[in-house]
Every structure is written in structure tokens, then in C-alpha cells.
Design a protein around this motif. Structure first.
Motif, PDB file in Angstrom:
ATOM      1  N   LYS A   1      -8.043 -31.821  11.525  1.00  9.66           N
ATOM      2  CA  LYS A   1      -7.696 -30.572  11.590  1.00  9.66           C
ATOM      3  C   LYS A   1      -8.862 -29.706  10.835  1.00  9.66           C
ATOM      4  CE  LYS A   1      -2.690 -30.590  11.722  1.00  9.66           C
ATOM      5  NZ  LYS A   1      -2.395 -29.758  13.037  1.00  9.66           N
ATOM      6  N   PRO A   2      -9.070 -28.405  11.504  1.00  9.03           N
ATOM      7  CA  PRO A   2      -9.900 -27.464  10.764  1.00  9.03           C
ATOM      8  C   PRO A   2      -9.609 -27.062   9.585  1.00  9.03           C
ATOM      9  CG  PRO A   2      -8.977 -26.367  12.559  1.00  9.03           C
ATOM     10  CD  PRO A   2      -8.417 -27.955  12.626  1.00  9.03           C
ATOM     11  N   GLY A   3     -10.427 -26.873   8.635  1.00 10.68           N
ATOM     12  CA  GLY A   3     -10.325 -26.532   7.324  1.00 10.68           C
ATOM     13  C   GLY A   3     -10.622 -24.918   7.215  1.00 10.68           C
ATOM     14  N   GLY A   4     -10.984 -24.433   6.124  1.00 10.18           N
ATOM     15  CA  GLY A   4     -11.270 -23.110   5.913  1.00 10.18           C
ATOM     16  C   GLY A   4     -10.320 -22.481   4.787  1.00 10.18           C
ATOM     17  N   VAL A   5     -10.206 -21.175   4.761  1.00  7.23           N
ATOM     18  CA  VAL A   5      -9.202 -20.637   3.770  1.00  7.23           C
ATOM     19  C   VAL A   5      -8.068 -20.470   4.357  1.00  7.23           C
ATOM     20  CG1 VAL A   5      -9.271 -18.495   2.199  1.00  7.23           C
ATOM     21  CG2 VAL A   5     -11.476 -19.188   2.793  1.00  7.23           C
ATOM     22  N   GLN A   6      -7.089 -20.836   3.102  1.00  9.88           N
ATOM     23  CA  GLN A   6      -5.846 -20.810   3.385  1.00  9.88           C
ATOM     24  C   GLN A   6      -5.159 -19.904   2.210  1.00  9.88           C
ATOM     25  OE1 GLN A   6      -3.260 -21.798   5.709  1.00  9.88           O
ATOM     26  NE2 GLN A   6      -4.573 -22.878   7.124  1.00  9.88           N
ATOM     27  N   HIS A   7      -4.153 -19.277   2.685  1.00  4.37           N
ATOM     28  CA  HIS A   7      -3.249 -18.347   1.541  1.00  4.37           C
ATOM     29  C   HIS A   7      -2.006 -19.080   1.525  1.00  4.37           C
ATOM     30  CE1 HIS A   7      -5.507 -14.348   1.879  1.00  4.37           C
ATOM     31  NE2 HIS A   7      -6.178 -15.364   1.187  1.00  4.37           N
ATOM     32  N   PHE A   8      -1.505 -19.657   0.332  1.00  2.32           N
ATOM     33  CA  PHE A   8      -0.283 -20.197  -0.106  1.00  2.32           C
ATOM     34  C   PHE A   8       0.484 -19.432  -1.299  1.00  2.32           C
ATOM     35  CE2 PHE A   8       2.327 -23.717  -1.750  1.00  2.32           C
ATOM     36  CZ  PHE A   8       2.998 -24.074  -0.644  1.00  2.32           C
ATOM     37  N   ALA A   9       1.546 -18.781  -1.165  1.00  2.00           N
ATOM     38  CA  ALA A   9       2.221 -18.041  -1.928  1.00  2.00           C
ATOM     39  C   ALA A   9       3.734 -18.102  -1.945  1.00  2.00           C
ATOM     40  CB  ALA A   9       1.708 -16.536  -2.479  1.00  2.00           C
ATOM     41  N   GLY A  10       4.384 -18.087  -2.899  1.00  2.00           N
ATOM     42  CA  GLY A  10       5.900 -18.213  -2.829  1.00  2.00           C
ATOM     43  C   GLY A  10       6.563 -17.043  -2.084  1.00  2.00           C
ATOM     44  N   ALA A  11       7.583 -16.929  -1.588  1.00  2.00           N
ATOM     45  CA  ALA A  11       8.150 -15.638  -1.168  1.00  2.00           C
ATOM     46  C   ALA A  11       9.622 -15.865  -1.577  1.00  2.00           C
ATOM     47  CB  ALA A  11       8.340 -15.673   0.636  1.00  2.00           C
ATOM     48  N   PRO A  12      10.300 -14.412  -1.677  1.00  2.00           N
ATOM     49  CA  PRO A  12       9.589 -13.069  -1.307  1.00  2.00           C
ATOM     50  C   PRO A  12       8.781 -12.664  -2.291  1.00  2.00           C
ATOM     51  CG  PRO A  12      11.769 -13.027  -2.146  1.00  2.00           C
ATOM     52  CD  PRO A  12      11.586 -14.387  -2.306  1.00  2.00           C
ATOM     53  N   ASP A  13       7.933 -11.655  -2.089  1.00  2.00           N
ATOM     54  CA  ASP A  13       7.002 -10.968  -3.083  1.00  2.00           C
ATOM     55  C   ASP A  13       7.808 -10.020  -3.987  1.00  2.00           C
ATOM     56  OD1 ASP A  13       4.422 -11.771  -1.986  1.00  2.00           O
ATOM     57  OD2 ASP A  13       4.794 -10.560  -0.188  1.00  2.00           O
ATOM     58  N   CYS A  14       7.558 -10.103  -5.156  1.00  2.00           N
ATOM     59  CA  CYS A  14       8.486  -9.268  -6.097  1.00  2.00           C
ATOM     60  C   CYS A  14       7.477  -8.812  -7.217  1.00  2.00           C
ATOM     61  CB  CYS A  14       9.430 -10.120  -6.722  1.00  2.00           C
ATOM     62  SG  CYS A  14       9.050 -11.691  -7.633  1.00  2.00           S
ATOM     63  N   SER A  15       8.101  -7.832  -8.108  1.00  2.00           N
ATOM     64  CA  SER A  15       7.343  -7.575  -9.380  1.00  2.00           C
ATOM     65  C   SER A  15       7.633  -8.546 -10.364  1.00  2.00           C
ATOM     66  CB  SER A  15       7.905  -6.313  -9.802  1.00  2.00           C
ATOM     67  OG  SER A  15       8.889  -6.326 -10.257  1.00  2.00           O
ATOM     68  N   TRP A  16       6.741  -8.606 -11.324  1.00  2.00           N
ATOM     69  CA  TRP A  16       7.010  -9.360 -12.622  1.00  2.00           C
ATOM     70  C   TRP A  16       8.160  -9.064 -13.158  1.00  2.00           C
ATOM     71  CZ3 TRP A  16       4.337 -13.764 -13.146  1.00  2.00           C
ATOM     72  CH2 TRP A  16       2.942 -13.649 -12.830  1.00  2.00           C
ATOM     73  N   ALA A  17       8.752  -7.881 -13.271  1.00  2.00           N
ATOM     74  CA  ALA A  17       9.999  -7.535 -13.890  1.00  2.00           C
ATOM     75  C   ALA A  17      10.957  -8.086 -13.121  1.00  2.00           C
ATOM     76  CB  ALA A  17      10.139  -6.146 -13.860  1.00  2.00           C
ATOM     77  N   ASP A  18      10.976  -7.982 -11.581  1.00  2.00           N
ATOM     78  CA  ASP A  18      12.432  -8.648 -10.628  1.00  2.00           C
ATOM     79  C   ASP A  18      12.255 -10.109 -10.931  1.00  2.00           C
ATOM     80  OD1 ASP A  18      13.016  -6.270  -9.904  1.00  2.00           O
ATOM     81  OD2 ASP A  18      11.569  -6.442  -8.258  1.00  2.00           O
ATOM     82  N   PHE A  19      11.095 -10.793 -11.358  1.00  2.00           N
ATOM     83  CA  PHE A  19      11.097 -12.130 -11.253  1.00  2.00           C
ATOM     84  C   PHE A  19      11.704 -12.561 -12.687  1.00  2.00           C
ATOM     85  CE2 PHE A  19       7.769 -16.031 -11.653  1.00  2.00           C
ATOM     86  CZ  PHE A  19       8.848 -17.005 -10.989  1.00  2.00           C
ATOM     87  N   ALA A  20      11.308 -11.860 -13.692  1.00  2.00           N
ATOM     88  CA  ALA A  20      11.832 -12.117 -14.934  1.00  2.00           C
ATOM     89  C   ALA A  20      13.430 -11.773 -15.031  1.00  2.00           C
ATOM     90  CB  ALA A  20      11.141 -11.032 -16.125  1.00  2.00           C
ATOM     91  N   ARG A  21      13.830 -10.929 -14.087  1.00  2.00           N
ATOM     92  CA  ARG A  21      15.598 -10.598 -14.101  1.00  2.00           C
ATOM     93  C   ARG A  21      15.930 -11.984 -13.165  1.00  2.00           C
ATOM     94  NH1 ARG A  21      14.296  -5.075 -14.643  1.00  2.00           N
ATOM     95  NH2 ARG A  21      13.474  -5.036 -12.486  1.00  2.00           N
ATOM     96  N   ALA A  22      15.408 -12.493 -12.388  1.00  2.00           N
ATOM     97  CA  ALA A  22      15.826 -13.715 -11.778  1.00  2.00           C
ATOM     98  C   ALA A  22      15.772 -14.716 -12.587  1.00  2.00           C
ATOM     99  CB  ALA A  22      14.984 -13.860 -10.416  1.00  2.00           C
ATOM    100  N   ILE A  23      14.623 -14.881 -13.510  1.00  2.00           N
ATOM    101  CA  ILE A  23      14.899 -16.084 -14.316  1.00  2.00           C
ATOM    102  C   ILE A  23      15.972 -15.964 -15.356  1.00  2.00           C
ATOM    103  CG2 ILE A  23      13.416 -16.943 -16.423  1.00  2.00           C
ATOM    104  CD1 ILE A  23      11.022 -16.038 -14.650  1.00  2.00           C
ATOM    105  N   MET A  24      16.135 -14.656 -15.922  1.00  2.00           N
ATOM    106  CA  MET A  24      17.295 -14.682 -16.504  1.00  2.00           C
ATOM    107  C   MET A  24      18.644 -14.750 -16.162  1.00  2.00           C
ATOM    108  SD  MET A  24      15.528 -13.923 -19.545  1.00  2.00           S
ATOM    109  CE  MET A  24      13.933 -13.185 -19.971  1.00  2.00           C
ATOM    110  N   THR A  25      18.886 -14.362 -14.996  1.00  2.00           N
ATOM    111  CA  THR A  25      20.066 -14.810 -14.430  1.00  2.00           C
ATOM    112  C   THR A  25      20.344 -16.214 -14.017  1.00  2.00           C
ATOM    113  OG1 THR A  25      20.071 -12.501 -13.098  1.00  2.00           O
ATOM    114  CG2 THR A  25      21.303 -14.362 -12.223  1.00  2.00           C
ATOM    115  N   GLN A  26      19.062 -16.860 -13.638  1.00  2.00           N
ATOM    116  CA  GLN A  26      19.661 -18.367 -13.288  1.00  2.00           C
ATOM    117  C   GLN A  26      19.700 -19.066 -14.472  1.00  2.00           C
ATOM    118  OE1 GLN A  26      17.442 -20.330 -10.212  1.00  2.00           O
ATOM    119  NE2 GLN A  26      17.075 -18.637  -8.830  1.00  2.00           N
TER     120      GLN A  26
END
Length: 283
Positions: free
Chosen positions: A203-228
Motif C-alpha cells: 500500500k502507498p504511504g504518505g501523511v495520515q491524520h488519526f484523531a479521535g471523534a467527535p471533536d470537542c473542547s478541552w472543557a467538554d472533554f473534562a466534563r465527559a471524564i468527570m461524568t464517566q
């Protein structure tokens, strides 16, 4: 498939060791075996290895410290990957290298594509971009995997910090104007193994982007952490200007990950992985 992995104690290296697919073996080189501040030693390790593929999961990740020690960070993030990549090219070994959303300027509100013009805001981003350029210039088969907001139950990362502070405090102020995709290190490890096998299969290589979904703010991420985690700590939104740091952080870390389909991959859903990270961290 046998992999030679630079890195041993970092978040992704730990997961690469824990998540070896069937039929895959790996040798992990820590600082004692291959110090990235000595690029020639890294190249020598590649030349001496009997591996089929090489993965660089080590880096200078101290973003703020890089502002005052850019020359040292450049050796680790720029020169060493370049030396590895040249050795891999000489031996015709596929090389996989982890990079970052910090190579972009963080402007706008749209996801950055793999071909979007780069423009690092600080020293860390500049050194990581130098590494990308050195890997590409080596001319071998490679994947440059740009990722963002890496989290796991190990090392220093946002989830662990929020859990510690959430147990100690009734409320926290967290930045709400930086947007990106939290990415579990375990999913990065899995993706690297899939891509390594794909490169070996032609397979050809090159640049790939790999990031979790959905996009969120640090604050929203923090709230999810507290909730879970079942923590009562209240997260209050603040702007980046209220939390100054030596290195400027990108406001927009969204990345277009559509090229992952070339390897049959999709963005990981961080909300599904978060519970596992929290449970393991609490053990």
C-alpha cells in the motif's frame, strides 16, 4: 511481521507492547538502547536489526520546555527521525513516524487536511515539522501519522490530570476555545500495526491524520471524564487567554482523517474508550 520500535515507556510505545497482533513480534528500544539525542546510534540500531518494519514512537513531547530548549528538541524530533528514515530507506524497510497537529497554525474552524499548508506556532511544532520533512526527504516507504490529544492510563496526559484534580477539588477552570480530537494511545497502536502490514503488502504511504471523534473542547472533554468517573467536580469554561503557557497552543486542532480509508481504518470514538482508561487508571 517483526517490528523495531523506538520507544518503551511512552503512551503509544506501551500500547504497542500490550497490543501485539497475532503473528507480530516487536523489539522495543528505550533510551538505554537507542537515545534519540544520538541520531547516529538510532540509525545504527536500524541497520543492525532484522526487523521487517520500523516504528518511531519516541519523541520530545515537553511542549513548553521546547520553547527554551529548541536545539535539543530538534535533535530528538527532527534529526533522529531523519536518521532512522535514511537507514530504513537504505534497507528498504517501511518506516512509520508519529507527528502532531502542532505542525498547523490552529487557525479557522475547519479540519486540516493532510495537504493543508503547515505553520507551527512554536518550537515543538517546528521540531516535529522538521522531523516530517526529514522522513519525506529520505525517500523510503513511510507513513507520517499526525495525531492529537493523546490519552491513556499511563504517563502524563489530560485524562490522568483531570482525574487527579477532580478527586481533589469541587470545581476546575478548563480551556474551552481549543477544539480537537482526543485520541486513545491504544487506538494509535492498533492503527500503526494495520498501516505497517499495509505498507509491507504494497500500500502507498504518505501523511495520515488519526484523531479521535467527535471533536470537542478541552472543557467538554473534562466534563465527559468527570461524568464517566462519577466525580462531582464542576468544570467551568475559560478562554486560553486566562490560562497562559510558555508555548502557544493551537485553537483549532481538528483534522480531516478521511485518508484512513486507504488502510480500512476509521477515527476511534474516544467516548467508548474513556471508560477503559478510567478503570485502568484507578487500579
Amino acid at each position: 511481521m517483526k517490528a523495531l520500535v523506538f520507544g518503551q515507556t511512552g503512551q503509544v510505545a506501551r500500547e504497542l507492547a500490550r497490543r501485539l497482533p497475532a503473528g507480530v513480534t516487536a523489539e522495543f528500544l528505550g533510551r538505554a538502547q537507542a537515545d534519540l539525542s544520538d541520531p547516529a546510534a538510532c540509525a545504527a540500531a536500524v541497520m543492525a536489526s532484522n526487523a521487517d518494519v520500523v516504528i518511531n514512537a519516541a519523541a520530545w513531547t515537553a511542549v513548553d520546555k521546547a520553547e527554551t530548549e529548541e536545539a535539543a528538541a530538534l535533535v530528538v524530533n527532527g534529526d533522529a527521525p531523519g536518521a532512522m528514515a535514511r537507514a530504513c530507506a537504505a534497507r528498504r524497510l517501511p518506516f512509520l513516524h508519529i507527528s502532531t497537529d502542532y505542525v498547523f497554525d490552529g487557525m479557522g474552524d475547519q479540519p486540516f487536511g493532510v495537504d493543508h499548508p503547515v505553520g507551527p506556532l512554536g518550537a515543538y511544532g517546528r521540531t516535529k515539522l522538521a522531523g516530517e520533512q526529514a522522513v519525506q526527504a529520505a525517500g523510503g516507504v513511510h507513513v507520517i501519522l499526525r495525531t492529537s490529544w493523546v490519552v491513556s492510563a499511563h504517563g502524563a496526559n489530560f485524562v490522568k490530570t483531570m482525574l487527579r484534580l477532580g478527586r481533589e477539588r469541587e470545581s476546575l477552570n478548563v480551556v474551552a476555545d481549543q477544539i480537537g480530537g482526543p485520541t486513545p494511545a491504544a487506538d494509535i497502536a492498533d492503527a500503526l500495526y494495520v498501516m505497517a502490514a499495509g505498507l509491507l503488502a504494497g500500500k502507498p504511504g504518505g501523511v495520515q491524520h488519526f484523531a479521535g471523534a467527535p471533536d470537542c473542547s478541552w472543557a467538554d472533554f473534562a466534563r465527559a471524564i468527570m461524568t464517566q468517573a462519577g466525580l462531582a467536580c464542576v468544570v467551568q469554561d475559560i478562554p486560553s487567554s486566562a490560562y497562559p503557557t510558555p508555548a502557544k497552543r493551537p485553537l483549532n486542532s481538528r483534522m480531516d482523517c478521511s485518508r484512513l480509508a486507504e488502510f480500512g481504518l476509521k477515527r476511534p470514538q474516544w467516548e467508548l474508550c474513556l471508560a477503559g482508561i478510567i478503570n485502568e487508571e484507578s487500579l
